[in-house]
Design a protein around this motif. Sequence first.
Motif, PDB file in Angstrom:
ATOM      1  N   CYS A 117       0.826  -1.218   0.000  1.00 45.31           N
ATOM      2  CA  CYS A 117       0.000   0.000   0.000  1.00 45.31           C
ATOM      3  C   CYS A 117       0.854   1.260   0.000  1.00 45.31           C
ATOM      4  N   VAL A 118       1.932   1.261   0.765  1.00 43.69           N
ATOM      5  CA  VAL A 118       2.783   2.452   0.819  1.00 43.69           C
ATOM      6  C   VAL A 118       3.468   2.680  -0.525  1.00 43.69           C
ATOM      7  N   VAL A 119       3.981   1.620  -1.141  1.00 43.15           N
ATOM      8  CA  VAL A 119       4.659   1.759  -2.427  1.00 43.15           C
ATOM      9  C   VAL A 119       3.677   2.224  -3.505  1.00 43.15           C
ATOM     10  N   ALA A 120       2.468   1.652  -3.523  1.00 42.55           N
ATOM     11  CA  ALA A 120       1.466   2.084  -4.501  1.00 42.55           C
ATOM     12  C   ALA A 120       1.073   3.542  -4.283  1.00 42.55           C
ATOM     13  N   THR A 121       0.987   3.950  -3.021  1.00 38.67           N
ATOM     14  CA  THR A 121       0.685   5.350  -2.711  1.00 38.67           C
ATOM     15  C   THR A 121       1.806   6.260  -3.196  1.00 38.67           C
ATOM     16  N   GLU A 122       3.039   5.837  -2.996  1.00 34.31           N
ATOM     17  CA  GLU A 122       4.187   6.614  -3.469  1.00 34.31           C
ATOM     18  C   GLU A 122       4.111   6.791  -4.986  1.00 34.31           C
ATOM     19  N   GLN A 123       3.723   5.749  -5.702  1.00 32.81           N
ATOM     20  CA  GLN A 123       3.594   5.841  -7.165  1.00 32.81           C
ATOM     21  C   GLN A 123       2.493   6.827  -7.557  1.00 32.81           C
ATOM     22  N   ASP A 124       1.366   6.798  -6.835  1.00 32.19           N
ATOM     23  CA  ASP A 124       0.289   7.761  -7.096  1.00 32.19           C
ATOM     24  C   ASP A 124       0.792   9.192  -6.932  1.00 32.19           C
ATOM     25  N   LEU A 125       1.532   9.426  -5.876  1.00 35.07           N
ATOM     26  CA  LEU A 125       1.983  10.782  -5.572  1.00 35.07           C
ATOM     27  C   LEU A 125       3.021  11.261  -6.586  1.00 35.07           C
ATOM     28  N   ASN A 126       3.833  10.347  -7.079  1.00 36.35           N
ATOM     29  CA  ASN A 126       4.837  10.719  -8.078  1.00 36.35           C
ATOM     30  C   ASN A 126       4.199  11.194  -9.381  1.00 36.35           C
ATOM     31  N   GLN A 127       2.953  10.780  -9.620  1.00 34.30           N
ATOM     32  CA  GLN A 127       2.247  11.171 -10.841  1.00 34.30           C
ATOM     33  C   GLN A 127       1.374  12.412 -10.632  1.00 34.30           C
ATOM     34  N   SER A 128       1.376  12.957  -9.426  1.00 34.29           N
ATOM     35  CA  SER A 128       0.577  14.139  -9.115  1.00 34.29           C
ATOM     36  C   SER A 128       1.477  15.368  -9.002  1.00 34.29           C
ATOM     37  N   TYR A 129       0.903  16.527  -9.207  1.00 38.07           N
ATOM     38  CA  TYR A 129       1.670  17.774  -9.106  1.00 38.07           C
ATOM     39  C   TYR A 129       1.656  18.357  -7.690  1.00 38.07           C
ATOM     40  N   LEU A 130       0.867  17.775  -6.779  1.00 37.78           N
ATOM     41  CA  LEU A 130       0.816  18.296  -5.419  1.00 37.78           C
ATOM     42  C   LEU A 130       1.996  17.783  -4.595  1.00 37.78           C
ATOM     43  N   PRO A 131       2.691  18.651  -3.866  1.00 37.54           N
ATOM     44  CA  PRO A 131       3.681  18.142  -2.906  1.00 37.54           C
ATOM     45  C   PRO A 131       2.952  17.403  -1.788  1.00 37.54           C
ATOM     46  N   ALA A 132       3.428  16.188  -1.472  1.00 37.64           N
ATOM     47  CA  ALA A 132       2.680  15.355  -0.525  1.00 37.64           C
ATOM     48  C   ALA A 132       3.622  14.372   0.163  1.00 37.64           C
ATOM     49  N   PRO A 133       4.223  14.759   1.283  1.00 40.66           N
ATOM     50  CA  PRO A 133       5.101  13.842   2.011  1.00 40.66           C
ATOM     51  C   PRO A 133       4.321  12.659   2.594  1.00 40.66           C
ATOM     52  N   ILE A 134       4.981  11.510   2.683  1.00 39.12           N
ATOM     53  CA  ILE A 134       4.449  10.320   3.359  1.00 39.12           C
ATOM     54  C   ILE A 134       5.149  10.192   4.703  1.00 39.12           C
ATOM     55  N   PHE A 135       4.386   9.901   5.729  1.00 49.85           N
ATOM     56  CA  PHE A 135       4.954   9.664   7.058  1.00 49.85           C
ATOM     57  C   PHE A 135       3.962   8.822   7.838  1.00 49.85           C
ATOM     58  N   GLY A 136       4.389   8.286   8.964  1.00 49.44           N
ATOM     59  CA  GLY A 136       3.401   7.548   9.739  1.00 49.44           C
ATOM     60  C   GLY A 136       3.980   6.545  10.703  1.00 49.44           C
ATOM     61  N   HIS A 137       3.064   5.968  11.480  1.00 44.22           N
ATOM     62  CA  HIS A 137       3.402   5.014  12.539  1.00 44.22           C
ATOM     63  C   HIS A 137       3.362   3.606  11.943  1.00 44.22           C
ATOM     64  N   VAL A 138       4.323   3.305  11.102  1.00 37.74           N
ATOM     65  CA  VAL A 138       4.243   2.073  10.325  1.00 37.74           C
ATOM     66  C   VAL A 138       4.390   0.825  11.181  1.00 37.74           C
ATOM     67  N   GLY A 139       4.816   0.974  12.431  1.00 39.28           N
ATOM     68  CA  GLY A 139       4.900  -0.191  13.304  1.00 39.28           C
ATOM     69  C   GLY A 139       3.562  -0.846  13.551  1.00 39.28           C
ATOM     70  N   ASP A 140       2.471  -0.088  13.429  1.00 44.31           N
ATOM     71  CA  ASP A 140       1.140  -0.692  13.559  1.00 44.31           C
ATOM     72  C   ASP A 140       0.331  -0.546  12.266  1.00 44.31           C
ATOM     73  N   GLY A 141       1.009  -0.321  11.151  1.00 45.28           N
ATOM     74  CA  GLY A 141       0.336  -0.299   9.854  1.00 45.28           C
ATOM     75  C   GLY A 141      -0.347   0.998   9.506  1.00 45.28           C
ATOM     76  N   ASN A 142      -0.111   2.051  10.274  1.00 48.93           N
ATOM     77  CA  ASN A 142      -0.796   3.335  10.106  1.00 48.93           C
ATOM     78  C   ASN A 142       0.134   4.327   9.395  1.00 48.93           C
ATOM     79  N   PHE A 143      -0.306   4.845   8.242  1.00 48.81           N
ATOM     80  CA  PHE A 143       0.531   5.848   7.580  1.00 48.81           C
ATOM     81  C   PHE A 143      -0.331   6.987   7.055  1.00 48.81           C
ATOM     82  N   HIS A 144       0.321   8.138   6.879  1.00 50.23           N
ATOM     83  CA  HIS A 144      -0.337   9.369   6.469  1.00 50.23           C
ATOM     84  C   HIS A 144       0.304   9.914   5.198  1.00 50.23           C
TER      85      HIS A 144
END
Length: 463
Positions: free
Chosen positions: A350-377
Amino acid sequence: MPLPASFIDALSDLLGERFSTATAVREHHGRDESLYDPIPPDAVAFAHTVEEISAILGLCHAHRVPVIPYGSGSSLEGHLLAVQGGLSLDVSAMNQVLAFTPEDMSITVQPGITRKTLNEYLRASGLFFPIDPGADASIGGMCATRASGTNAVRYGTMRENVLGLKAVLADGRVMHTGSQAKKSSAGYDLTRLLIGSEGTLGVISEITLKLHPQPEAISAAVCSFDSVAGAVQTVIETIQMGVPVARAELVDRLAIEALNRYAKLDLRAAPTLFLEFHGNQVSVAEQAETVQGLAQGNGGQNFEWATRQEDRNRLWSARHDALFAFLQLKPGCRALSTDVCVPLSKLAECVVATEQDLNQSYLPAPIFGHVGDGNFHVCMLLAPDNPAELIEAERLNHAIVHRALQAGGTCTGEHGVGLHKIDFLLQEHGEVAIDSMRAIKQALDPQGLMNPGKIFRALQEPL
């Protein structure tokens, strides 16, 4: 609809200067940290006791005035907006410790106390309250949104750390739930019903919390990776091996660039894990050595340690200030932050697919999150006066949430539903579950007065 004069007179008599219809006070209580424009209430009441909350809600019930509970104002999904007008009930002055029993590792507090104030109170006791959502949120608000944060991978969320509550229902009745015992099989779990109810079922007025021993030793580290996938895989392997890591936070390259600029850090501009280990000297060293080995196997490098408290504080302060750092990437922007949580087995995908989505968008959008419990923003930065950017942000948000739901995850891991995720909640749980939630709401709040318009849409107007 204007507030009835008899209602205003009654609250003025009850609270004096602690009841206000002043524009500045109303506007302050009509906004949170969400993307929504402010929607102020018609009036604000400042309660100091459970008895006052009960009296206020009794008056609201008698005059059919909506009520929005208010703590520190740090919610993220429009929870505090007075979409049907009414009264904002501010409990921030109810910020005292009521009972502390270190032998039972529990403490009873009022809802307005913030997590930092609570842990300052506990500092000399050898105990602490671990739930850390980043903002210095009120404990009552953290209960209402079922908050979690950076320590959840080891200590759980508010759901696991609240033993019991006192709540005032919509008609002014006071309900007690739970006990100081560590477990119970006595009836319905009303405590968990209120945890995450977002002020729609009552006003949480006292909370008994489970405490934890302060760890003998703490060590923090940062480790950069060549890819987000490598960082996420390291966390998955860490959890699967049973390493009791206390914090495992992911920040991507853009996020690191923002943190470096904002907090004057010099971290490598690459996907990075922020890690923390709790225990004794031996166990912390063993945990760190294990995770370092896993990281190296996934392309991790530049493992840097922070064992001194001031270094750890600087590291985690930078992580907690991430939103402010991101906002400086696009001056004058506003942020729309996603909040999905997925099973660990689906996290990397899910994180990698989200990264691919963001790379194709013009909006700046950092990924971060509490990945130890599967939660990301994902924090999407958009100009407030550009409707096209809002449409693009919502398009990305829908894709991220849809992918999380398809993976067996949830539309919100910790922010709550509020106004923004109503439709997502229906997609996640279906009509039968939402109808059941409406039935519970109808039973406890038949007039629909408690924080109306949040979590789900009512089938009919309030009675």
